[in-house]
Design a protein around this motif. Structure first.
Motif, PDB file in Angstrom:
ATOM      1  N   VAL A  17     -10.495  -8.375   2.920  1.00  0.00           N
ATOM      2  CA  VAL A  17     -10.071  -9.479   2.311  1.00  0.00           C
ATOM      3  C   VAL A  17     -10.780  -9.932   3.609  1.00  0.00           C
ATOM      4  O   VAL A  17      -9.986 -10.548   4.497  1.00  0.00           O
ATOM      5  CB  VAL A  17      -9.103  -9.416   1.910  1.00  0.00           C
ATOM      6  N   VAL A  18     -11.450 -11.007   3.461  1.00  0.00           N
ATOM      7  CA  VAL A  18     -11.396 -12.007   4.645  1.00  0.00           C
ATOM      8  C   VAL A  18     -11.367 -13.956   3.969  1.00  0.00           C
ATOM      9  O   VAL A  18     -11.894 -13.858   3.398  1.00  0.00           O
ATOM     10  CB  VAL A  18     -12.920 -12.133   5.150  1.00  0.00           C
ATOM     11  N   ARG A  19      -9.854 -14.453   4.806  1.00  0.00           N
ATOM     12  CA  ARG A  19      -9.670 -15.606   4.801  1.00  0.00           C
ATOM     13  C   ARG A  19      -9.080 -16.037   6.063  1.00  0.00           C
ATOM     14  O   ARG A  19      -8.556 -15.175   6.980  1.00  0.00           O
ATOM     15  CB  ARG A  19      -8.823 -15.455   3.942  1.00  0.00           C
ATOM     16  N   ASP A  20      -9.505 -17.744   6.562  1.00  0.00           N
ATOM     17  CA  ASP A  20      -9.009 -18.416   7.411  1.00  0.00           C
ATOM     18  C   ASP A  20      -8.949 -17.537   8.751  1.00  0.00           C
ATOM     19  O   ASP A  20      -8.029 -17.219   9.581  1.00  0.00           O
ATOM     20  CB  ASP A  20      -7.477 -18.319   6.874  1.00  0.00           C
ATOM     21  N   GLU A  21     -10.555 -17.039   8.963  1.00  0.00           N
ATOM     22  CA  GLU A  21     -10.102 -16.311   9.982  1.00  0.00           C
ATOM     23  C   GLU A  21      -9.690 -14.969  10.248  1.00  0.00           C
ATOM     24  O   GLU A  21      -9.231 -14.903  11.381  1.00  0.00           O
ATOM     25  CB  GLU A  21      -9.917 -16.938  11.752  1.00  0.00           C
ATOM     26  N   GLN A  22      -9.049 -14.563   9.348  1.00  0.00           N
ATOM     27  CA  GLN A  22      -8.380 -13.668   9.451  1.00  0.00           C
ATOM     28  C   GLN A  22      -9.123 -11.988   8.100  1.00  0.00           C
ATOM     29  O   GLN A  22      -9.657 -12.577   7.637  1.00  0.00           O
ATOM     30  CB  GLN A  22      -6.817 -13.440   9.203  1.00  0.00           C
ATOM     31  N   VAL A  23      -9.468 -10.918   8.409  1.00  0.00           N
ATOM     32  CA  VAL A  23      -9.201  -9.748   7.497  1.00  0.00           C
ATOM     33  C   VAL A  23      -7.842  -9.081   7.502  1.00  0.00           C
ATOM     34  O   VAL A  23      -7.184  -8.539   8.152  1.00  0.00           O
ATOM     35  CB  VAL A  23     -10.496  -8.787   8.157  1.00  0.00           C
ATOM     36  N   LEU A  24      -7.966  -8.785   5.619  1.00  0.00           N
ATOM     37  CA  LEU A  24      -6.781  -7.630   6.217  1.00  0.00           C
ATOM     38  C   LEU A  24      -7.312  -6.302   6.000  1.00  0.00           C
ATOM     39  O   LEU A  24      -8.204  -6.003   4.926  1.00  0.00           O
ATOM     40  CB  LEU A  24      -6.270  -8.183   4.329  1.00  0.00           C
ATOM     41  N   LEU A  25      -6.180  -5.557   6.735  1.00  0.00           N
ATOM     42  CA  LEU A  25      -7.017  -4.477   6.951  1.00  0.00           C
ATOM     43  C   LEU A  25      -5.147  -4.000   7.047  1.00  0.00           C
ATOM     44  O   LEU A  25      -4.432  -3.871   6.514  1.00  0.00           O
ATOM     45  CB  LEU A  25      -6.944  -4.015   8.915  1.00  0.00           C
ATOM     46  N   ILE A  26      -6.050  -2.175   7.325  1.00  0.00           N
ATOM     47  CA  ILE A  26      -4.176  -1.442   6.560  1.00  0.00           C
ATOM     48  C   ILE A  26      -4.537  -0.245   7.524  1.00  0.00           C
ATOM     49  O   ILE A  26      -5.319   0.322   8.088  1.00  0.00           O
ATOM     50  CB  ILE A  26      -4.742  -0.283   5.350  1.00  0.00           C
ATOM     51  N   ARG A  27      -3.240   0.358   7.686  1.00  0.00           N
ATOM     52  CA  ARG A  27      -3.250   1.979   8.640  1.00  0.00           C
ATOM     53  C   ARG A  27      -3.368   2.741   7.468  1.00  0.00           C
ATOM     54  O   ARG A  27      -2.081   2.605   6.882  1.00  0.00           O
ATOM     55  CB  ARG A  27      -1.815   1.759   9.703  1.00  0.00           C
ATOM     56  N   LYS A  28      -3.987   3.450   7.398  1.00  0.00           N
ATOM     57  CA  LYS A  28      -4.335   4.837   6.907  1.00  0.00           C
ATOM     58  C   LYS A  28      -2.950   5.607   6.716  1.00  0.00           C
ATOM     59  O   LYS A  28      -2.351   6.095   7.881  1.00  0.00           O
ATOM     60  CB  LYS A  28      -5.011   5.116   6.433  1.00  0.00           C
ATOM     61  N   LYS A  29      -2.154   6.366   6.579  1.00  0.00           N
ATOM     62  CA  LYS A  29      -1.073   6.999   6.314  1.00  0.00           C
ATOM     63  C   LYS A  29      -1.312   8.641   5.404  1.00  0.00           C
ATOM     64  O   LYS A  29      -0.720   9.784   6.602  1.00  0.00           O
ATOM     65  CB  LYS A  29      -0.386   5.989   5.238  1.00  0.00           C
ATOM     66  N   ARG A  30      -3.053   8.687   5.421  1.00  0.00           N
ATOM     67  CA  ARG A  30      -2.575  10.267   4.822  1.00  0.00           C
ATOM     68  C   ARG A  30      -4.271  10.522   3.941  1.00  0.00           C
ATOM     69  O   ARG A  30      -4.595   8.762   4.175  1.00  0.00           O
ATOM     70  CB  ARG A  30      -1.856  10.290   3.741  1.00  0.00           C
ATOM     71  N   GLY A  31      -4.540  11.253   3.686  1.00  0.00           N
ATOM     72  CA  GLY A  31      -5.702  11.523   3.264  1.00  0.00           C
ATOM     73  C   GLY A  31      -6.924  11.319   4.657  1.00  0.00           C
ATOM     74  O   GLY A  31      -6.663  11.109   5.544  1.00  0.00           O
ATOM     75  N   LEU A  32      -8.454  11.055   4.570  1.00  0.00           N
ATOM     76  CA  LEU A  32      -9.382  11.338   5.567  1.00  0.00           C
ATOM     77  C   LEU A  32      -9.141   9.821   6.443  1.00  0.00           C
ATOM     78  O   LEU A  32      -8.903   8.880   5.961  1.00  0.00           O
ATOM     79  CB  LEU A  32     -10.714  11.328   4.341  1.00  0.00           C
ATOM     80  N   GLY A  33      -9.624  10.049   7.448  1.00  0.00           N
ATOM     81  CA  GLY A  33      -8.842   8.661   8.155  1.00  0.00           C
ATOM     82  C   GLY A  33      -7.623   8.295   8.091  1.00  0.00           C
ATOM     83  O   GLY A  33      -6.917   7.456   9.245  1.00  0.00           O
ATOM     84  N   ALA A  34      -6.623   9.674   8.297  1.00  0.00           N
ATOM     85  CA  ALA A  34      -5.411   9.256   8.173  1.00  0.00           C
ATOM     86  C   ALA A  34      -5.076   8.829   9.913  1.00  0.00           C
ATOM     87  O   ALA A  34      -4.980   9.533  10.567  1.00  0.00           O
ATOM     88  CB  ALA A  34      -4.148  10.337   7.708  1.00  0.00           C
ATOM     89  N   GLY A  35      -4.289   7.850  10.109  1.00  0.00           N
ATOM     90  CA  GLY A  35      -3.818   7.140  11.282  1.00  0.00           C
ATOM     91  C   GLY A  35      -4.408   6.112  11.718  1.00  0.00           C
ATOM     92  O   GLY A  35      -4.636   5.488  12.487  1.00  0.00           O
ATOM     93  N   LYS A  36      -5.727   5.927  11.111  1.00  0.00           N
ATOM     94  CA  LYS A  36      -6.610   4.718  11.409  1.00  0.00           C
ATOM     95  C   LYS A  36      -6.525   3.571  11.177  1.00  0.00           C
ATOM     96  O   LYS A  36      -5.712   3.954   9.746  1.00  0.00           O
ATOM     97  CB  LYS A  36      -8.089   5.452  11.129  1.00  0.00           C
ATOM     98  N   MET A  37      -7.252   2.199  11.375  1.00  0.00           N
ATOM     99  CA  MET A  37      -7.393   1.397  11.165  1.00  0.00           C
ATOM    100  C   MET A  37      -8.704   0.558  10.197  1.00  0.00           C
ATOM    101  O   MET A  37      -9.434   1.706  10.422  1.00  0.00           O
ATOM    102  CB  MET A  37      -7.272   0.138  11.762  1.00  0.00           C
ATOM    103  N   ASN A  38      -8.390   0.440   8.845  1.00  0.00           N
ATOM    104  CA  ASN A  38      -9.563   0.198   7.879  1.00  0.00           C
ATOM    105  C   ASN A  38      -9.080  -0.640   6.923  1.00  0.00           C
ATOM    106  O   ASN A  38      -8.513  -1.242   6.972  1.00  0.00           O
ATOM    107  CB  ASN A  38     -10.006   1.432   7.137  1.00  0.00           C
ATOM    108  N   GLY A  39      -9.948  -0.997   6.130  1.00  0.00           N
ATOM    109  CA  GLY A  39      -9.710  -1.831   4.686  1.00  0.00           C
ATOM    110  C   GLY A  39      -9.102  -0.501   3.882  1.00  0.00           C
ATOM    111  O   GLY A  39      -9.881   0.267   3.624  1.00  0.00           O
ATOM    112  N   PRO A  40      -9.148  -1.477   2.873  1.00  0.00           N
ATOM    113  CA  PRO A  40      -8.944  -0.118   1.216  1.00  0.00           C
ATOM    114  C   PRO A  40      -9.834   0.134   0.494  1.00  0.00           C
ATOM    115  O   PRO A  40     -10.608  -0.478   0.694  1.00  0.00           O
ATOM    116  CB  PRO A  40      -7.486  -1.105   0.831  1.00  0.00           C
ATOM    117  N   GLY A  41      -9.850   1.239   0.353  1.00  0.00           N
ATOM    118  CA  GLY A  41     -10.216   2.098  -0.659  1.00  0.00           C
ATOM    119  C   GLY A  41     -10.245   3.215  -0.811  1.00  0.00           C
ATOM    120  O   GLY A  41      -8.995   3.880  -0.575  1.00  0.00           O
ATOM    121  N   GLY A  42     -10.836   3.674  -1.553  1.00  0.00           N
ATOM    122  CA  GLY A  42     -11.172   4.946  -1.600  1.00  0.00           C
ATOM    123  C   GLY A  42     -11.786   5.687  -3.103  1.00  0.00           C
ATOM    124  O   GLY A  42     -13.504   5.507  -3.541  1.00  0.00           O
ATOM    125  N   ARG A  43     -11.738   6.757  -3.249  1.00  0.00           N
ATOM    126  CA  ARG A  43     -12.223   7.964  -4.788  1.00  0.00           C
ATOM    127  C   ARG A  43     -13.082   7.003  -5.919  1.00  0.00           C
ATOM    128  O   ARG A  43     -12.074   6.980  -6.127  1.00  0.00           O
ATOM    129  CB  ARG A  43     -12.242   8.939  -4.119  1.00  0.00           C
TER     130      ARG A  43
END
Length: 166
Positions: A17-43
């Motif tokens: 999600v991109v608005r007002d010069e910002q992007v909505l990221l997540i810090r993933k807590k579990r699964g592939l990429g746990a601990g990394k920042m990314n966008g929301p998503g999944g299988r």
């Protein structure tokens, strides 16, 4: 890697999600990429479209519904352990609802100029700027666990190779 014969073991989505010069990221807590920042998503679930998956996963992971979704990219990942993944990448113009932290993710609005690429997958700096600029792309990546071994990113609007290694 012969990408012409490649078949993914799984298909997934990412949503930014991109608005007002910002992007909505997540810090993933579990699964592939746990601990990394990314966008929301999944299988993607059987019978589900990529668009519906992007909406559902964003709602499940951080409580908001993405609005104005457009699919801008495709990512192809091959891991040396045999796992392979195809990801449809979406950009949303906004979102509705209340952001929440879940057992899967912590949401974080981040200024585009301050995206923490060092805390993300190694492929992200090669294609995320294209998504932010609304430039369609396709990326091919080979990984050994979370270490990128090779990459190739194409601009699908021009067919040009934008970045390559290995």
């Amino acid at each position: 890697m012969d990408w012409t014969r490649w078949t993914p073991k799984e298909k997934a989505t990412l949503c930014f999600v991109v608005r007002d010069e910002q992007v909505l990221l997540i810090r993933k807590k579990r699964g592939l990429g746990a601990g990394k920042m990314n966008g929301p998503g999944g299988r993607i679930e059987p019978g589900e479209s990529a668009l519906r998956c992007a909406e559902r996963e964003t709602q499940e992971e951080i409580g908001v519904t993405p609005l104005g979704l457009e699919e801008l990219g495709e990512l192809f990942f091959q891991f040396i352990d045999g796992y392979s993944l195809h990801v449809a990448v979406f950009r949303a113009a906004d979102c509705r609802g209340e952001l929440i932290e879940t057992p899967e993710a912590s949401p974080i609005w981040t200024r585009i100029a301050e995206i923490p690429y060092a805390e993300m997958w190694q492929d992200d700096p090669f294609w995320l700027p294209l998504l932010l600029d609304r430039r369609p792309f396709r990326g091919y990546f080979t990984f050994d666990e979370d270490r990128m071994l090779s990459h190739r990113v194409l601009g699908t609007d021009t067919g040009a190779v934008l970045s390559a290694s290995g």
